[in-house]
Design an enzyme around this catalytic site. Structure first.
Site, PDB file in Angstrom:
ATOM      1  N   SER A 145      -7.029  16.845   6.313  1.00 49.09           N
ATOM      2  CA  SER A 145      -7.800  17.552   7.346  1.00 49.09           C
ATOM      3  C   SER A 145      -6.909  17.939   8.526  1.00 49.09           C
ATOM      4  CB  SER A 145      -8.999  16.721   7.812  1.00 49.09           C
ATOM      5  OG  SER A 145      -8.599  15.596   8.552  1.00 49.09           O
ATOM      6  N   MET A 149       0.621   8.424   3.185  1.00 49.12           N
ATOM      7  CA  MET A 149       0.486   6.968   3.101  1.00 49.12           C
ATOM      8  C   MET A 149       1.682   6.305   2.412  1.00 49.12           C
ATOM      9  SD  MET A 149      -2.217   6.790   4.793  1.00 49.12           S
ATOM     10  CE  MET A 149      -2.680   5.074   4.695  1.00 49.12           C
ATOM     11  N   ARG A 150       2.858   6.585   2.951  1.00 50.80           N
ATOM     12  CA  ARG A 150       4.075   5.930   2.480  1.00 50.80           C
ATOM     13  C   ARG A 150       4.881   5.522   3.695  1.00 50.80           C
ATOM     14  NH1 ARG A 150       3.553   4.502  -2.301  1.00 50.80           N
ATOM     15  NH2 ARG A 150       5.339   3.313  -1.656  1.00 50.80           N
ATOM     16  N   ILE A 151       5.469   4.343   3.655  1.00 51.63           N
ATOM     17  CA  ILE A 151       6.398   3.951   4.716  1.00 51.63           C
ATOM     18  C   ILE A 151       7.771   4.488   4.319  1.00 51.63           C
ATOM     19  CG2 ILE A 151       7.547   2.011   5.850  1.00 51.63           C
ATOM     20  CD1 ILE A 151       4.921   0.462   5.569  1.00 51.63           C
ATOM     21  N   LEU A 152       8.363   5.261   5.205  1.00 52.24           N
ATOM     22  CA  LEU A 152       9.621   5.931   4.904  1.00 52.24           C
ATOM     23  C   LEU A 152      10.813   5.028   5.217  1.00 52.24           C
ATOM     24  CD1 LEU A 152       8.495   9.304   6.467  1.00 52.24           C
ATOM     25  CD2 LEU A 152       8.878   8.906   4.024  1.00 52.24           C
ATOM     26  N   HIS A 159      -1.100   9.453  14.691  1.00 48.50           N
ATOM     27  CA  HIS A 159      -1.587   8.086  14.452  1.00 48.50           C
ATOM     28  C   HIS A 159      -2.903   7.895  15.208  1.00 48.50           C
ATOM     29  CE1 HIS A 159      -1.316   3.844  13.475  1.00 48.50           C
ATOM     30  NE2 HIS A 159      -1.638   3.579  14.719  1.00 48.50           N
TER      31      HIS A 159
END
Length: 197
Positions: A16, A93-96, A112
């Site tokens: 969105s 939804m991934r931690i880089l 956020h």
């Protein structure tokens, strides 16, 4: 007229905030254009939304790679092929890894759903309500190696009502996210703000 900055949006779901960025970028005087949308989930609904708008899309599953670094190297190749100037994380939804964030430092931003530095990570709305705070909101910030730790670019505040649930508060904050993210990208793409560490 100066060249519009080329932007890729990274999503994991319906996207969105991605849709809000695409809509804003259609304005002739907006300093950025959305040239690609990437997802770590092939079934992400946002990919269809972007495709319908004529925007290039790509997806890769991290499970197909031996390591996070291999996955991110493949992602970086896609971003380089799109010749992007900036990256917008929108529900990605991934931690880089630090390697990836350092590679794009100052050129990657995230939205956020809290007034950072409060409530980093997940379940922000439930935690805010549990703490009895009077206001919550959202923050657009630069992406750095630390989770939700990068310098803030812009924030929007939303009062917390006595009868709020995590869902009702999230819904009101999302409305503000859809206004705030395009404004923050505009500031970055026009050079009004830059990352200085």
């Amino acid at each position: 007229m100066t060249r519009k900055k080329r932007v890729a949006v990274l999503i994991s779901g319906r996207g969105s905030n991605m849709t809000a960025l695409i809509k804003a970028a259609k304005a002739a005087d907006y300093p950025a254009e959305i040239v690609g949308v990437f997802s770590n989930r092939a079934a992400a609904a946002g990919l269809g939304t972007a495709s319908a708008d004529g925007i290039q899309t790509a997806s890769l599953a991290q499970s197909s790679f031996d390591s996070r670094l291999d996955f991110e190297n493949a992602l970086t190749k896609i971003l380089e092929n799109w010749a992007v100037d900036f990256i917008c994380l929108a529900g990605f939804m991934r931690i880089l890894t630090p390697q990836f964030t350092e590679r794009w430092l100052g050129r990657a931003i995230n939205i956020h759903p809290s007034l950072l530095p409060a409530y980093k990570g997940l379940d922000t709305h439930a935690r805010a309500i549990a703490d009895g705070v009077s206001e919550a909101g959202c923050t657009v910030h630069f992406v750095t190696p630390g989770l939700d730790e990068g310098p803030a670019i812009a924030q929007a505040r939303v009062p917390v009502r006595p009868d709020d649930t995590a869902e009702s508060l999230a819904a009101r904050i999302l409305i503000e996210e859809h206004k705030l993210y395009p404004k923050a990208l505009e500031m970055l793409a026009s050079g009004q703000i830059t990352y200085n560490g």
